[in-house]
Design a protein around this motif. Sequence first.
Motif, mmCIF file in Angstrom:
data_model
loop_
_atom_site.group_PDB
_atom_site.id
_atom_site.type_symbol
_atom_site.label_atom_id
_atom_site.label_comp_id
_atom_site.label_asym_id
_atom_site.label_seq_id
_atom_site.Cartn_x
_atom_site.Cartn_y
_atom_site.Cartn_z
ATOM 1 N N LEU A 128 9.907 36.527 -53.730
ATOM 2 C CA LEU A 128 8.578 36.445 -53.136
ATOM 3 C C LEU A 128 8.264 34.993 -52.811
ATOM 4 N N TYR A 129 7.812 34.755 -51.584
ATOM 5 C CA TYR A 129 7.418 33.410 -51.157
ATOM 6 C C TYR A 129 5.938 33.413 -50.810
ATOM 7 N N GLY A 130 5.280 32.338 -51.101
ATOM 8 C CA GLY A 130 3.863 32.217 -50.801
ATOM 9 C C GLY A 130 3.336 30.891 -51.292
ATOM 10 N N VAL A 146 8.657 38.313 -48.281
ATOM 11 C CA VAL A 146 9.654 38.804 -49.231
ATOM 12 C C VAL A 146 11.019 38.651 -48.577
ATOM 13 N N HIS A 147 11.964 38.082 -49.310
ATOM 14 C CA HIS A 147 13.335 37.943 -48.820
ATOM 15 C C HIS A 147 14.249 38.772 -49.710
ATOM 16 N N GLU A 148 14.886 39.801 -49.115
ATOM 17 C CA GLU A 148 15.845 40.591 -49.877
ATOM 18 C C GLU A 148 17.162 39.819 -49.878
ATOM 19 N N HIS A 167 19.391 28.929 -46.400
ATOM 20 C CA HIS A 167 18.651 29.175 -45.166
ATOM 21 C C HIS A 167 17.267 29.741 -45.450
ATOM 22 N N ALA A 168 17.199 30.688 -46.378
ATOM 23 C CA ALA A 168 15.908 31.282 -46.736
ATOM 24 C C ALA A 168 14.991 30.232 -47.354
ATOM 25 N N LYS A 169 15.548 29.402 -48.209
ATOM 26 C CA LYS A 169 14.749 28.356 -48.852
ATOM 27 C C LYS A 169 14.231 27.359 -47.814
ATOM 28 N N GLU A 220 10.315 26.679 -46.867
ATOM 29 C CA GLU A 220 9.746 25.326 -46.960
ATOM 30 C C GLU A 220 9.178 24.884 -45.619
ATOM 31 N N GLY A 221 9.870 25.229 -44.523
ATOM 32 C CA GLY A 221 9.379 24.883 -43.192
ATOM 33 C C GLY A 221 8.052 25.545 -42.868
#
Length: 105
Positions: A10-12, A29-31, A45-47, A51-52
């Motif tokens: 979960l990102y936020g 959400v990144h699976e 890449h997801a990180k 962050e971007g």
Amino acid sequence: GFATPRCGILYGRFSTQGRGRKGVEVSAVHEAPLGDDGAPVEGPHAKALAEGLGLERVGFILARRPPASHKLTAQELVACARQQHELAGTDTGGNAECAIMLLAA
């Protein structure tokens, strides 16, 4: 269906609400692929994308078919604990206590 458990990151953003209470706003959400311990492995890449967008890792979600007992397995508990530990290890603002773990069954 949930024949195979699915995990995600979960990102936020962590937020401060009235009276100094802390909260969490989940935006994505990144699976992620699963590691040997059943926990998602955050890829570079997801990180970088998160962050971007001004987002950070705020929790973990586990979706699976509910067992008859509705209890977490030992492997699921270890995966959740590892995610919490990783969040606490990267936390610089005292926000890890607000990190969330969701179980969708």
